[in-house]
Design a protein around this motif. Structure first.
Motif, mmCIF file in Angstrom:
data_model
loop_
_atom_site.group_PDB
_atom_site.id
_atom_site.type_symbol
_atom_site.label_atom_id
_atom_site.label_comp_id
_atom_site.label_asym_id
_atom_site.label_seq_id
_atom_site.Cartn_x
_atom_site.Cartn_y
_atom_site.Cartn_z
ATOM 1 N N UNK A 17 -50.027 -10.338 -33.509
ATOM 2 C CA UNK A 17 -48.824 -9.540 -33.317
ATOM 3 C C UNK A 17 -47.733 -10.040 -34.256
ATOM 4 N N UNK A 18 -46.515 -9.573 -34.058
ATOM 5 C CA UNK A 18 -45.425 -9.932 -34.960
ATOM 6 C C UNK A 18 -45.110 -11.428 -34.949
ATOM 7 N N UNK A 19 -45.499 -12.134 -33.902
ATOM 8 C CA UNK A 19 -45.310 -13.586 -33.900
ATOM 9 C C UNK A 19 -46.085 -14.237 -35.038
ATOM 10 N N UNK A 20 -47.216 -13.638 -35.390
ATOM 11 C CA UNK A 20 -48.017 -14.191 -36.486
ATOM 12 C C UNK A 20 -47.300 -14.009 -37.821
ATOM 13 N N UNK A 21 -46.600 -12.908 -37.984
ATOM 14 C CA UNK A 21 -45.800 -12.701 -39.201
ATOM 15 C C UNK A 21 -44.737 -13.785 -39.300
ATOM 16 N N UNK A 34 -41.000 -18.404 -50.650
ATOM 17 C CA UNK A 34 -40.135 -17.493 -49.896
ATOM 18 C C UNK A 34 -40.872 -16.188 -49.627
ATOM 19 N N UNK A 35 -40.830 -15.763 -48.378
ATOM 20 C CA UNK A 35 -41.426 -14.483 -47.991
ATOM 21 C C UNK A 35 -40.571 -13.901 -46.879
ATOM 22 N N UNK A 36 -40.259 -12.618 -46.990
ATOM 23 C CA UNK A 36 -39.484 -11.990 -45.930
ATOM 24 C C UNK A 36 -40.423 -11.315 -44.939
ATOM 25 N N UNK A 37 -39.857 -10.833 -43.844
ATOM 26 C CA UNK A 37 -40.675 -10.235 -42.783
ATOM 27 C C UNK A 37 -41.468 -9.028 -43.295
ATOM 28 N N UNK A 38 -40.859 -8.215 -44.124
ATOM 29 C CA UNK A 38 -41.547 -7.030 -44.648
ATOM 30 C C UNK A 38 -42.800 -7.429 -45.431
ATOM 31 N N UNK A 39 -42.700 -8.458 -46.273
ATOM 32 C CA UNK A 39 -43.853 -8.899 -47.062
ATOM 33 C C UNK A 39 -44.892 -9.601 -46.179
ATOM 34 N N UNK A 40 -44.439 -10.326 -45.160
ATOM 35 C CA UNK A 40 -45.390 -10.944 -44.229
ATOM 36 C C UNK A 40 -46.178 -9.858 -43.498
ATOM 37 N N UNK A 41 -45.501 -8.799 -43.105
ATOM 38 C CA UNK A 41 -46.171 -7.682 -42.441
ATOM 39 C C UNK A 41 -47.098 -6.953 -43.412
ATOM 40 N N UNK A 42 -46.666 -6.799 -44.665
ATOM 41 C CA UNK A 42 -47.511 -6.177 -45.692
ATOM 42 C C UNK A 42 -48.790 -6.990 -45.876
ATOM 43 N N UNK A 43 -48.641 -8.310 -45.968
ATOM 44 C CA UNK A 43 -49.805 -9.188 -46.096
ATOM 45 C C UNK A 43 -50.758 -8.960 -44.926
ATOM 46 N N UNK A 48 -55.852 -6.200 -42.283
ATOM 47 C CA UNK A 48 -56.067 -5.680 -40.924
ATOM 48 C C UNK A 48 -55.685 -6.695 -39.843
ATOM 49 N N UNK A 49 -54.662 -7.470 -40.096
ATOM 50 C CA UNK A 49 -54.119 -8.448 -39.156
ATOM 51 C C UNK A 49 -55.168 -9.492 -38.750
ATOM 52 N N UNK A 50 -56.102 -9.759 -39.644
ATOM 53 C CA UNK A 50 -57.134 -10.749 -39.395
ATOM 54 C C UNK A 50 -56.572 -12.129 -39.723
ATOM 55 N N UNK A 157 -65.562 -5.874 -40.719
ATOM 56 C CA UNK A 157 -65.463 -7.290 -40.361
ATOM 57 C C UNK A 157 -64.735 -8.071 -41.453
ATOM 58 N N UNK A 158 -64.966 -7.698 -42.691
ATOM 59 C CA UNK A 158 -64.377 -8.370 -43.841
ATOM 60 C C UNK A 158 -63.467 -7.384 -44.572
#
Length: 173
Positions: A17-21, A34-43, A48-50, A157-158
């Protein structure tokens, strides 16, 4: 016949979830990236949030650009580099599959969000509904696709293998 077969209890990790971002942002910052929330979410969206793949991408962002701001382009570059590095493995895996399994993977990868059983897609890939069902079950058994209760949200899966298929076959179709 394998000495360590089923010695460990498998656990199913939930989708992050967003805590992982927030965790990714904190860890990268502590490494000087440096990474902002938008880029962390993009990553996270790109994998697929794996959690395993998110950490892999984060590692490469730190190793390759330790003092730069993370951009969408840098994330894509890392993903593409990893796909290229794994290209032989992905080619071998893909080539080992039956023709119907290959077509089914292409159908799913190139038509995200659409049912793999729609008549137009089946016709486009020269498949039948029953052949797609059988291919999906075989791909789930081989741990290439994740088991889902509906045919609409089939997950690889990958996520890098998914990206490899998208890159390899959009150029050919």
């Amino acid at each position: 016949s394998r000495p360590f077969y089923q010695m460990c209890t498998p656990i199913e990790l939930p989708r992050m979830n967003n805590d992982f971002a927030e965790w990714i942002m904190t860890k990268l910052k502590s490494s000087g990236v440096a990474i902002d929330r938008e880029m962390a979410t993009t990553l996270l969206d790109k994998v697929d949030w794996n959690p395993n793949y998110a950490q892999m991408i984060a590692f490469h962002l730190v190793a390759d650009n330790p003092e730069d701001m993370v951009t969408a382009e840098k994330i894509v570059t890392v993903l593409d580099d990893l796909c290229r590095l794994n290209g032989y493995t992905y080619t071998s895996l893909f080539d080992s599959l039956s023709s119907n399994a290959q077509k089914t993977l292409r159908l799913i990868a190139l038509n995200k969000g659409q049912s793999p059983f729609s008549k137009s897609l089946l016709n486009k890939f020269d498949l039948t509904s029953s052949s797609v069902q059988a291919a999906i079950q075989g791909l789930v058994n081989k741990h290439i696709l994740d088991d889902t209760s509906s045919g609409k949200n089939i997950i690889f899966d990958d996520p890098l293998f998914l990206r490899w298929i998208e890159q390899r076959f959009t150029k050919l179709d």
